[in-house]
Write a protein that holds these residues in place. Structure first.
Motif, PDB file in Angstrom:
ATOM      1  N   UNK A   4      12.971  49.958  13.985  1.00 62.71           N
ATOM      2  CA  UNK A   4      13.222  51.349  13.608  1.00 62.71           C
ATOM      3  C   UNK A   4      14.259  51.991  14.528  1.00 62.71           C
ATOM      4  N   UNK A   5      14.131  51.699  15.800  1.00 64.30           N
ATOM      5  CA  UNK A   5      15.041  52.271  16.779  1.00 64.30           C
ATOM      6  C   UNK A   5      16.442  51.654  16.630  1.00 64.30           C
ATOM      7  N   UNK A   6      16.482  50.365  16.363  1.00 67.85           N
ATOM      8  CA  UNK A   6      17.781  49.709  16.167  1.00 67.85           C
ATOM      9  C   UNK A   6      18.490  50.352  14.966  1.00 67.85           C
ATOM     10  N   UNK A   7      17.697  50.566  13.913  1.00 68.85           N
ATOM     11  CA  UNK A   7      18.270  51.205  12.725  1.00 68.85           C
ATOM     12  C   UNK A   7      18.870  52.565  13.065  1.00 68.85           C
ATOM     13  N   UNK A   8      18.129  53.340  13.818  1.00 68.84           N
ATOM     14  CA  UNK A   8      18.607  54.685  14.168  1.00 68.84           C
ATOM     15  C   UNK A   8      19.874  54.631  15.006  1.00 68.84           C
TER      16      UNK A   8
ATOM     17  N   UNK C  46      14.304  68.236   8.569  1.00 66.49           N
ATOM     18  CA  UNK C  46      12.999  67.942   9.161  1.00 66.49           C
ATOM     19  C   UNK C  46      12.643  66.467   8.998  1.00 66.49           C
ATOM     20  N   UNK C  47      12.957  65.939   7.813  1.00 71.46           N
ATOM     21  CA  UNK C  47      12.628  64.534   7.597  1.00 71.46           C
ATOM     22  C   UNK C  47      13.424  63.636   8.534  1.00 71.46           C
ATOM     23  N   UNK C  48      14.701  63.961   8.702  1.00 75.88           N
ATOM     24  CA  UNK C  48      15.526  63.201   9.651  1.00 75.88           C
ATOM     25  C   UNK C  48      14.858  63.210  11.030  1.00 75.88           C
ATOM     26  N   UNK C  49      14.416  64.400  11.423  1.00 74.09           N
ATOM     27  CA  UNK C  49      13.832  64.536  12.757  1.00 74.09           C
ATOM     28  C   UNK C  49      12.525  63.750  12.841  1.00 74.09           C
ATOM     29  N   UNK C  50      11.708  63.915  11.796  1.00 71.07           N
ATOM     30  CA  UNK C  50      10.406  63.247  11.779  1.00 71.07           C
ATOM     31  C   UNK C  50      10.575  61.726  11.854  1.00 71.07           C
ATOM     32  N   UNK C  51      11.555  61.245  11.113  1.00 75.20           N
ATOM     33  CA  UNK C  51      11.782  59.796  11.084  1.00 75.20           C
ATOM     34  C   UNK C  51      12.617  59.311  12.265  1.00 75.20           C
ATOM     35  N   UNK C  52      12.972  60.226  13.154  1.00 74.78           N
ATOM     36  CA  UNK C  52      13.799  59.903  14.327  1.00 74.78           C
ATOM     37  C   UNK C  52      15.045  59.135  13.925  1.00 74.78           C
ATOM     38  N   UNK C  53      15.702  59.663  12.886  1.00 75.85           N
ATOM     39  CA  UNK C  53      16.904  59.005  12.390  1.00 75.85           C
ATOM     40  C   UNK C  53      18.043  59.127  13.395  1.00 75.85           C
ATOM     41  N   UNK C  69      21.884  62.219  16.651  1.00 72.74           N
ATOM     42  CA  UNK C  69      20.772  62.733  17.445  1.00 72.74           C
ATOM     43  C   UNK C  69      21.082  62.501  18.924  1.00 72.74           C
ATOM     44  N   UNK C  70      20.845  63.538  19.732  1.00 73.67           N
ATOM     45  CA  UNK C  70      21.187  63.503  21.159  1.00 73.67           C
ATOM     46  C   UNK C  70      20.600  62.313  21.888  1.00 73.67           C
ATOM     47  N   UNK C  71      19.401  61.936  21.496  1.00 80.79           N
ATOM     48  CA  UNK C  71      18.688  60.812  22.076  1.00 80.79           C
ATOM     49  C   UNK C  71      19.508  59.516  22.103  1.00 80.79           C
ATOM     50  N   UNK C  72      20.437  59.387  21.129  1.00 75.78           N
ATOM     51  CA  UNK C  72      21.170  58.127  21.045  1.00 75.78           C
ATOM     52  C   UNK C  72      22.576  58.204  21.642  1.00 75.78           C
ATOM     53  N   UNK C  73      22.815  59.298  22.398  1.00 77.16           N
ATOM     54  CA  UNK C  73      24.182  59.517  22.889  1.00 77.16           C
ATOM     55  C   UNK C  73      24.684  58.355  23.745  1.00 77.16           C
ATOM     56  N   UNK C  74      23.799  57.760  24.530  1.00 78.24           N
ATOM     57  CA  UNK C  74      24.270  56.674  25.401  1.00 78.24           C
ATOM     58  C   UNK C  74      24.830  55.500  24.577  1.00 78.24           C
ATOM     59  N   UNK C  75      24.271  55.288  23.383  1.00 73.33           N
ATOM     60  CA  UNK C  75      24.771  54.201  22.530  1.00 73.33           C
ATOM     61  C   UNK C  75      26.083  54.600  21.857  1.00 73.33           C
ATOM     62  N   UNK C  76      26.089  55.856  21.394  1.00 72.68           N
ATOM     63  CA  UNK C  76      27.284  56.336  20.693  1.00 72.68           C
ATOM     64  C   UNK C  76      28.478  56.346  21.648  1.00 72.68           C
TER      65      UNK C  76
END
Lengths: 184, 253, 184
Positions: A4-8, C46-53, C69-76
């Motif tokens: 799931x995380x990889x997908x995101x 909301x769904x995006x957030x809920x699914x942690x997209x 999503x800010x959480x993935x900034x290190x990858x981006x």
């Protein structure tokens, strides 16, 4: 890492990149072996398709890219300002002028005067309802004769063709001559 | 005396400096010990000069204001005189407002860190829809201009051909053709015609010219022989050497 | 139109646009009344957030925008050239704060509050697209009025200007407190 995380992460990376990203690069970013990576991307792409999402993931060689689903392109196009097109290009306006002043005329006559093919312009003018076919010339091939329409008069805000301002002698003379050549 | 070495702090402006002095002295914004603060403020300005830092006019304006407030506060108050507003009030109000914005700037700095984790993408290339403009913007002038342009182009075309003279007959080019037919028809019946007879019944100059051109054309086609006789100039019929219909076009070769 | 389809259209449009799209425009494109539209977008976000997209939908004033999503900034960051810029100076942040809270404001108004010239900061903020000139004050010299932009909201992760904490909430330290700190 969780699938799931990889997908995101793939989603975030493909979105921000805007461009195609190689499987290799995605595998490196997500620290996932390339085969797993490929199956994760394929799974994600399939889900997008299955859910008829607005975006899709396409494969470009060995790269992946996020794009809008073609089905929605008519909606997407509405966000950009439509390009206003001048309904009469310069060429079309010339053809219209010749028809207005010399009607009735055939395509060949117009082409003799302008020296170039006028099919597109004539088609466009017919579409716009500014000219119409009013008969056939009694000559080999029985070419169509074109005249301006009432719509033409309305568009140019004139009551009749005779109201068109006279064009100078020279301007008249030359096209007439050319037209006569055309008739031969 | 102890040698104090210090780095001169740089302030964003006179208010920034004042806030610094107030906080250093641990005094309230609303009860500024104006004498002390003014003194320290002036000291700082002279330090700036000492360090060769240009003292901008804004610092001087505030200095003048401080000195004014100080002098006002030194004036004795007489009994019975109406209680005047504290001359420091306006300054305190300004400092308070400025201080709030300094805090807001710190808040924004923190927010900016949060914003920097979010990425966006560039717009895709989107093919715009085509919409025809209304035809109402086009006027007769456009037509006339287009015609003038056509004339200009024609002028630069090939040199005028010998058959330009056909222009003399105006639009009635068909009439030359029909005259050729008419003359040939009478000739095939009569075998010869007086040149002047060709112009019998001619109604216009154009028609006359067309008839003349028809004769010239027939001569060129070798369908007519011109003979001088007692009757004047006579056209004699020459039988078509080629089989088949009259071909006007072939004569151009 | 089916909610699911509206969602997909919004997704396609926000993706293709890259930029913020107004609720009004989305309502027009999907032919959905604006209140329904807003709730559909909120539901999707909301769904995006809920699914942690990997992507999210943010609100920028009355506009919506797709972002990572800010959480993935290190990858981006590993693929996107970071928009690294020199941090804003203290002075420039102060000027920006004044504009954010007091907009629309003129240079003179800003200078009154800060007691110092603000030309450099204003120029820098204009260059960065964080503020824009939105008109002229109807006063002698017709000075320019400045406002913050959508780029400001995005850069500072603020949904709308009205969500800024009230300026009066920025506590003015009491001298007593300052004194106590000094003792420590």
């Amino acid at each position: 890492m969780e699938i799931r995380r990889i997908e995101s992460i793939i989603e975030a990376v493909l979105f921000a990149s805007g461009d195609a990203v190689s499987a290799e690069k995605l595998s490196e970013i997500t620290q996932t072996d390339i085969n797993t990576l490929r199956s994760v991307v394929t799974g994600l792409a399939d889900r997008y398709t299955y859910e008829k999402r607005g975006i899709k993931i396409i494969k470009v060689g060995d790269k992946y890219q996020m794009a809008t689903r073609g089905e929605f392109s008519e909606y997407v196009r509405q966000i950009v300002e439509p390009r206003r097109r001048n309904p009469l290009s310069k060429a079309t306006l010339e053809v219209l002028a010749i028809i207005a002043y010399k009607q009735p005329v055939t395509r060949v006559m117009i082409e003799k005067i302008r020296g170039v093919n006028c099919d597109n312009s004539v088609t466009r003018l017919l579409e716009l309802g500014l000219i119409e076919e009013t008969g056939k010339l009694d000559a080999p091939g029985r070419p169509s004769l074109f005249c301006t329409t009432d719509e033409f008069l309305r568009s140019f805000a004139i009551d009749s063709i005779s109201e068109l301002p006279p064009i100078t002698e020279f301007i008249i003379e030359e096209p007439v001559q050319a037209m006569e050549e055309a008739v031969e | 005396m102890k040698q104090i070495s210090f780095k001169l702090e740089i302030f964003e402006g006179p208010l920034d400096l004042l806030l610094h002095l107030i906080s250093k002295n641990k005094v309230s914004l609303y009860d500024i010990p104006i004498s002390d603060i003014t003194e320290q403020y002036m000291d700082y300005l002279s330090e700036m000069k000492h360090f060769d830092i240009e003292v901008s006019s804004e610092f001087l304006v505030v200095a003048a204001n401080l000195l004014y407030i100080k002098s006002k506060m030194l004036l004795p108050k007489y009994e019975g005189e109406q209680e005047e507003d504290d001359p420091r009030t306006e300054l305190a109000r300004r400092l308070e407002e400025y201080k709030r914005f300094k805090e807001a700037a710190v808040y924004l700095m923190e927010r900016e860190a949060a914003g920097s984790h979010t990425f966006y993408k560039m717009r895709e290339y989107i093919e715009p829809r085509l919409i025809d403009e209304s035809l109402t913007d086009i006027t007769v002038k456009h037509l006339v201009d287009a015609m003038a342009e056509i004339a200009d182009k024609l002028r630069y075309r090939l040199p005028i051909k010998a058959k330009t003279f056909k222009g003399l007959v105006g639009r009635e080019i068909i009439s030359v053709f029909s005259k050729v037919k008419a003359v040939l028809k009478s000739l095939s019946n009569l075998k010869k015609i007086r040149f002047s007879d060709i112009f019998k019944g001619v109604k216009s100059r154009d028609e006359a010219v067309a008839s003349f051109l028809a004769v010239l054309e027939l001569i060129k086609m070798n369908r007519v022989k011109v003979v001088n006789s007692d009757e004047g100039v006579v056209l004699k019929y020459v039988k078509n050497t080629k089989e088949g219909a009259l071909s006007f076009g072939d004569s151009q070769d």
